[in-house]
Scaffold this active site. Structure first.
Site, PDB file in Angstrom:
ATOM      1  N   SER A  38      32.811  77.311 -34.586  1.00 55.82           N
ATOM      2  CA  SER A  38      33.385  77.559 -35.914  1.00 55.82           C
ATOM      3  C   SER A  38      33.093  78.962 -36.417  1.00 55.82           C
ATOM      4  CB  SER A  38      32.838  76.536 -36.908  1.00 55.82           C
ATOM      5  OG  SER A  38      31.453  76.736 -37.115  1.00 55.82           O
ATOM      6  N   THR A  47      33.060  82.914 -40.354  1.00 60.20           N
ATOM      7  CA  THR A  47      33.775  81.753 -39.823  1.00 60.20           C
ATOM      8  C   THR A  47      34.929  82.178 -38.928  1.00 60.20           C
ATOM      9  OG1 THR A  47      34.851  79.679 -40.498  1.00 60.20           O
ATOM     10  CG2 THR A  47      35.450  81.624 -41.737  1.00 60.20           C
ATOM     11  N   GLY A  92      33.257  74.050 -44.996  1.00 61.68           N
ATOM     12  CA  GLY A  92      34.214  72.954 -45.139  1.00 61.68           C
ATOM     13  C   GLY A  92      35.613  73.482 -45.394  1.00 61.68           C
TER      14      GLY A  92
HETATM   15  N1  GLY Z   1      35.354  77.262 -45.015  1.00 66.35           N
HETATM   16  C1  GLY Z   1      35.968  77.936 -43.980  1.00 66.35           C
HETATM   17  C2  GLY Z   1      37.420  77.857 -43.942  1.00 66.35           C
HETATM   18  O1  GLY Z   1      38.011  76.996 -44.563  1.00 66.35           O
HETATM   19  O2  GLY Z   1      38.018  78.674 -43.275  1.00 66.35           O
END
Ligand code: GLY
Length: 308
Positions: A47, A186, A220
């Protein structure tokens, strides 16, 4: 004053390095970068950074942001391709440009200009997972939109699947001077529509830090935190007198009240201006990690679950 680092659970691989920076007298910003860089380099985290799951077209696109609570300085990058060090590039934006957010080709260009190492981000593992959900060709009038809706729908219905496919890393550090910094990195949602930005590079949505009140960061489903400016809300709730726990609970109640076809998990970590820490989630059974510079190792603690 003791140094403190708080992170999402997948920050375990970087939290000791972040604390070491604080022990050596380094700044909260340096600690956040040191911690996140190790998560970005971790091939087992699908991720974040290298090995992150790609968008619908099989391209890994990274988002990251950093915020310095001393003066509300911030930098962010979005949809970065071909470079692993998204958080370092966010710092470059903060420190060397008169801008806050650089995305796409501009982010790729900046990464090359500041001589970040080019990396093919798509690991064999991540490619296998990406292919596994694309066995049926997109159907319909607008096939890519239909496919994104189908995949996002299945991710939001199946928490086991979602856990792996919409993670993110959060780090908050408070250094020995009491200065606070917050960082987020991310690869965003797996199979996302190309160019989609989540909450992570959007200051106020996935990341906020202000020495005067505290800091918060989210993981999230970013679309929910974007709609509510969740990280900024937590800090603002504390500014207007709520305790850390009350502020987190209020933010999660607001998330739970959203009318959203693809509703799924959102998690928040936060600290207040005095260095107390806590975390909350829309889902039960979630954890976070923290470590003080007087501790031998990090502790994994439960997040408060706020139900619908
Ligand atoms: N929280 C990371 C995303 O939704 O990309």
């Amino acid at each position: 004053m003791n140094g403190l680092v708080v992170a999402s659970t997948n920050g375990q691989v970087g939290i000791r390095a972040a604390i070491e920076v604080l022990r050596q007298g380094g700044s909260a910003i340096d600690a956040v970068i040191a911690g996140i860089e190790l998560v970005e380099a971790n091939p087992d985290d699908h991720s974040v950074g290298y090995g992150g799951l790609p968008n619908l077209l099989g391209e890994v696109e990274l988002d990251a942001s950093i915020m310095d609570g001393r003066k509300l300085a911030t930098g962010a990058v979005g949809a970065l391709q071909g470079h692993q060090d998204a958080i370092a590039l966010a710092r470059q934006v903060m420190e060397s440009l008169p801008h806050v957010l650089i995305v796409g080709e501009g982010a790729n260009r900046l990464a090359a200009e500041v001589e970040l190492r080019p990396v093919d981000l798509l690991s064999a593992d991540a490619e296998r997972t990406w292919r596994s959900r694309l066995d049926s060709p997109p159907a319909g009038h607008d096939p890519y939109i239909a496919k994104v809706r189908e995949l996002v729908g299945s991710l939001s219905r199946d928490p086991e699947l979602a856990d792996d496919h919409h993670g993110t890393v959060n780090f908050i550090a408070r250094d020995r001077h009491g200065d606070i910094a917050c960082g987020v990195s991310t690869s965003g949602w797996a199979w996302k529509y190309p160019g989609r930005l989540g909450d992570s590079p959007i200051i106020g949505a996935g990341n906020y830090a202000d020495n005067r009140w505290g800091a918060a960061a989210c993981t999230g489903r970013g679309e929910m935190a974007q709609r509510l400016c969740t990280a900024h809300s937590v800090v603002t709730f504390m500014r207007f007198g709520l305790s850390l726990d009350q502020a987190l609970r209020k933010a999660v109640e607001d998330l739970q009240a959203l009318d959203d076809e693809y509703r799924s998990e959102v998690n928040i970590i936060a600290i207040d201006k005095d260095g107390a820490h806590a975390a909350a989630s829309t889902d039960p059974g979630k954890t976070y990690v923290y470590m003080g510079d007087d501790m031998d190792d990090f502790i994994e603690a439960d997040r408060v679950h706020v139900g619908p």
